[in-house]
Write a protein that holds these residues in place. Sequence first.
Motif, PDB file in Angstrom:
ATOM      1  N   ILE A  80       0.872  -1.181   0.000  1.00  0.00           N
ATOM      2  CA  ILE A  80       0.000   0.000   0.000  1.00  0.00           C
ATOM      3  C   ILE A  80       0.903   1.223   0.000  1.00  0.00           C
ATOM      4  CG2 ILE A  80      -1.720   1.319   1.311  1.00  0.00           C
ATOM      5  CD1 ILE A  80      -2.613  -1.373   2.560  1.00  0.00           C
ATOM      6  N   GLU A  81       0.595   2.191  -0.856  1.00  0.00           N
ATOM      7  CA  GLU A  81       1.359   3.434  -0.811  1.00  0.00           C
ATOM      8  C   GLU A  81       0.418   4.634  -0.798  1.00  0.00           C
ATOM      9  OE1 GLU A  81       3.389   4.133  -4.883  1.00  0.00           O
ATOM     10  OE2 GLU A  81       2.684   2.080  -4.898  1.00  0.00           O
ATOM     11  N   LYS A  82       0.904   5.688  -0.188  1.00  0.00           N
ATOM     12  CA  LYS A  82       0.126   6.921  -0.037  1.00  0.00           C
ATOM     13  C   LYS A  82       0.735   7.989  -0.932  1.00  0.00           C
ATOM     14  CE  LYS A  82      -0.904  10.398   3.426  1.00  0.00           C
ATOM     15  NZ  LYS A  82      -0.535  10.960   4.723  1.00  0.00           N
ATOM     16  N   GLY A  83      -0.080   8.563  -1.840  1.00  0.00           N
ATOM     17  CA  GLY A  83       0.426   9.595  -2.738  1.00  0.00           C
ATOM     18  C   GLY A  83       0.794  10.861  -1.985  1.00  0.00           C
ATOM     19  N   LEU A  84       1.971  11.421  -2.301  1.00  0.00           N
ATOM     20  CA  LEU A  84       2.432  12.630  -1.617  1.00  0.00           C
ATOM     21  C   LEU A  84       2.454  13.843  -2.539  1.00  0.00           C
ATOM     22  CD1 LEU A  84       5.564  11.286   0.362  1.00  0.00           C
ATOM     23  CD2 LEU A  84       3.224  11.571   1.214  1.00  0.00           C
ATOM     24  N   PRO A  95       6.087  11.282 -19.329  1.00  0.00           N
ATOM     25  CA  PRO A  95       5.638  10.485 -18.186  1.00  0.00           C
ATOM     26  C   PRO A  95       4.860  11.288 -17.155  1.00  0.00           C
ATOM     27  CG  PRO A  95       7.973  10.983 -17.964  1.00  0.00           C
ATOM     28  CD  PRO A  95       7.543  11.540 -19.293  1.00  0.00           C
ATOM     29  N   VAL A  96       4.023  10.567 -16.417  1.00  0.00           N
ATOM     30  CA  VAL A  96       3.359  11.095 -15.224  1.00  0.00           C
ATOM     31  C   VAL A  96       4.230  10.637 -14.052  1.00  0.00           C
ATOM     32  CG1 VAL A  96       1.316  10.820 -13.736  1.00  0.00           C
ATOM     33  CG2 VAL A  96       1.051  10.928 -16.230  1.00  0.00           C
ATOM     34  N   ILE A  97       4.545  11.561 -13.145  1.00  0.00           N
ATOM     35  CA  ILE A  97       5.419  11.181 -12.027  1.00  0.00           C
ATOM     36  C   ILE A  97       4.650  11.274 -10.710  1.00  0.00           C
ATOM     37  CG2 ILE A  97       7.570  11.698 -10.789  1.00  0.00           C
ATOM     38  CD1 ILE A  97       8.663  12.813 -13.432  1.00  0.00           C
ATOM     39  N   LEU A  98       4.728  10.202  -9.937  1.00  0.00           N
ATOM     40  CA  LEU A  98       4.077  10.177  -8.621  1.00  0.00           C
ATOM     41  C   LEU A  98       5.127   9.961  -7.535  1.00  0.00           C
ATOM     42  CD1 LEU A  98       1.535   9.936  -6.732  1.00  0.00           C
ATOM     43  CD2 LEU A  98       1.680   7.467  -7.106  1.00  0.00           C
ATOM     44  N   VAL A  99       5.106  10.834  -6.537  1.00  0.00           N
ATOM     45  CA  VAL A  99       5.928  10.635  -5.337  1.00  0.00           C
ATOM     46  C   VAL A  99       4.997  10.086  -4.273  1.00  0.00           C
ATOM     47  CG1 VAL A  99       7.350  11.725  -3.571  1.00  0.00           C
ATOM     48  CG2 VAL A  99       7.428  12.572  -5.943  1.00  0.00           C
ATOM     49  N   SER A 100       5.353   8.936  -3.700  1.00  0.00           N
ATOM     50  CA  SER A 100       4.490   8.337  -2.693  1.00  0.00           C
ATOM     51  C   SER A 100       5.314   7.754  -1.553  1.00  0.00           C
ATOM     52  CB  SER A 100       3.609   7.248  -3.321  1.00  0.00           C
ATOM     53  OG  SER A 100       4.412   6.204  -3.825  1.00  0.00           O
ATOM     54  N   GLU A 101       4.599   7.394  -0.486  1.00  0.00           N
ATOM     55  CA  GLU A 101       5.278   6.802   0.677  1.00  0.00           C
ATOM     56  C   GLU A 101       4.746   5.390   0.877  1.00  0.00           C
ATOM     57  OE1 GLU A 101       4.719   8.958   4.351  1.00  0.00           O
ATOM     58  OE2 GLU A 101       5.372   7.207   5.497  1.00  0.00           O
ATOM     59  N   VAL A 102       5.649   4.440   1.097  1.00  0.00           N
ATOM     60  CA  VAL A 102       5.233   3.056   1.312  1.00  0.00           C
ATOM     61  C   VAL A 102       4.612   2.948   2.705  1.00  0.00           C
ATOM     62  CG1 VAL A 102       5.949   0.636   1.425  1.00  0.00           C
ATOM     63  CG2 VAL A 102       7.065   2.177  -0.191  1.00  0.00           C
ATOM     64  N   VAL A 103       3.313   2.593   2.761  1.00  0.00           N
ATOM     65  CA  VAL A 103       2.584   2.483   4.021  1.00  0.00           C
ATOM     66  C   VAL A 103       2.669   1.037   4.513  1.00  0.00           C
ATOM     67  CG1 VAL A 103       0.270   2.584   5.036  1.00  0.00           C
ATOM     68  CG2 VAL A 103       0.997   4.361   3.422  1.00  0.00           C
ATOM     69  N   LYS A 132      12.314  -6.310   4.901  1.00  0.00           N
ATOM     70  CA  LYS A 132      11.269  -5.591   5.629  1.00  0.00           C
ATOM     71  C   LYS A 132      11.302  -4.097   5.359  1.00  0.00           C
ATOM     72  CE  LYS A 132      10.499  -8.225   9.871  1.00  0.00           C
ATOM     73  NZ  LYS A 132      10.932  -8.285  11.258  1.00  0.00           N
ATOM     74  N   SER A 133      12.445  -3.606   4.866  1.00  0.00           N
ATOM     75  CA  SER A 133      12.722  -2.178   4.950  1.00  0.00           C
ATOM     76  C   SER A 133      11.930  -1.294   3.988  1.00  0.00           C
ATOM     77  CB  SER A 133      14.215  -1.928   4.766  1.00  0.00           C
ATOM     78  OG  SER A 133      14.566  -2.276   3.441  1.00  0.00           O
ATOM     79  N   GLU A 134      10.979  -1.832   3.189  1.00  0.00           N
ATOM     80  CA  GLU A 134      10.268  -0.963   2.260  1.00  0.00           C
ATOM     81  C   GLU A 134       9.320   0.014   2.956  1.00  0.00           C
ATOM     82  OE1 GLU A 134       8.532  -3.023  -1.061  1.00  0.00           O
ATOM     83  OE2 GLU A 134      10.428  -3.992  -1.493  1.00  0.00           O
ATOM     84  N   LYS A 135       8.730  -0.385   4.054  1.00  0.00           N
ATOM     85  CA  LYS A 135       7.803   0.495   4.779  1.00  0.00           C
ATOM     86  C   LYS A 135       8.513   1.789   5.193  1.00  0.00           C
ATOM     87  CE  LYS A 135       4.558   0.808   8.549  1.00  0.00           C
ATOM     88  NZ  LYS A 135       3.676   0.131   9.496  1.00  0.00           N
ATOM     89  N   GLY A 136       7.873   2.913   4.863  1.00  0.00           N
ATOM     90  CA  GLY A 136       8.463   4.203   5.211  1.00  0.00           C
ATOM     91  C   GLY A 136       9.332   4.780   4.102  1.00  0.00           C
ATOM     92  N   LEU A 137       9.703   3.937   3.128  1.00  0.00           N
ATOM     93  CA  LEU A 137      10.517   4.445   2.024  1.00  0.00           C
ATOM     94  C   LEU A 137       9.679   5.347   1.112  1.00  0.00           C
ATOM     95  CD1 LEU A 137      12.637   1.385   0.783  1.00  0.00           C
ATOM     96  CD2 LEU A 137      13.361   3.286   2.233  1.00  0.00           C
ATOM     97  N   ILE A 138      10.374   6.213   0.385  1.00  0.00           N
ATOM     98  CA  ILE A 138       9.737   7.071  -0.611  1.00  0.00           C
ATOM     99  C   ILE A 138       9.905   6.412  -1.982  1.00  0.00           C
ATOM    100  CG2 ILE A 138       9.838   9.344  -1.722  1.00  0.00           C
ATOM    101  CD1 ILE A 138       8.810   9.425   1.172  1.00  0.00           C
ATOM    102  N   LYS A 139       8.800   6.367  -2.728  1.00  0.00           N
ATOM    103  CA  LYS A 139       8.837   5.839  -4.089  1.00  0.00           C
ATOM    104  C   LYS A 139       8.691   6.994  -5.066  1.00  0.00           C
ATOM    105  CE  LYS A 139       6.371   2.252  -5.382  1.00  0.00           C
ATOM    106  NZ  LYS A 139       5.248   1.271  -5.552  1.00  0.00           N
TER     107      LYS A 139
END
Lengths: 134, 134
Positions: A73-77, B125-133, B27-34
């Motif tokens: 699950i990811e949250k758009g920022l 491209p469309v660019i999305l910055v998101s956070e891994v929840v 495990k470390s993906e949670k909290g990372l920025i995509k």
Amino acid sequence: MKFKLIATFLLFATCVTAFSQEKQAQKSEKGLIKISIMYPFAEGKTFNMEYYETKHMPMVAGYLGSNLVKYTIEKGLAAGMPNQALPYMAIGTFYVKSLSDYQSAIAPNRDAIRADFANYTNVSPVILVSEVVK
Amino acid sequence: MKFKLIATFLLFATCVTAFSQEKQAQKSEKGLIKISIMYPFAEGKTFNMEYYETKHMPMVAGYLGSNLVKYTIEKGLAAGMPNQALPYMAIGTFYVKSLSDYQSAIAPNRDAIRADFANYTNVSPVILVSEVVK
């Protein structure tokens, strides 16, 4: 003496096996199918992340059985550029081994899944099926 | 005898350390920025996956240093519904620890990155910055 040698060997073999299985688990995303459910951002559109994370996604994941490798699950920022609108508020992604097994598992539960949408959002998602290349 | 005990212990300790580091990495993906770079599908639009995978993505990844945890590439296959158009032909994603470090690393190389677009696609491209929840 001989016992100690055997014990050492077994310990070593166990470690190597465990380690290589971990490696494999980590590598195994390549070739997997992703189903990404993307919730577009727009004025007046809402998304309840807490409900989505604790109720909706676990419910859908429960339908998928051993075909499901993991879900994220990811949250758009933000958008990539400062003055562009956020493309998506949230994205939920299922990583599965087989697309046809996914479709067969979802089909009989589609109404239940759709009925749950209203509990966390008022926007229709965009769905992308893709293959992990790297 | 004492030597063998020490050797066994060292072997065991190495295994445990390696194994737990693997676990942590997984495990470390949670909290990372995509940062997801999404290439929309449309009539007449093209995308050269081979160039993207072997040249473009490694070039951009090279700018990111230790802030980059991993990057992935996926190929769009279909929309969620049979009669809908494919939303994206391809998506490249950088998983980073810090968004501001990502932005500082990309800024001086933006022109080089954009100039390379023409080598593999004719779509913006469309660019999305998101956070891994999760």
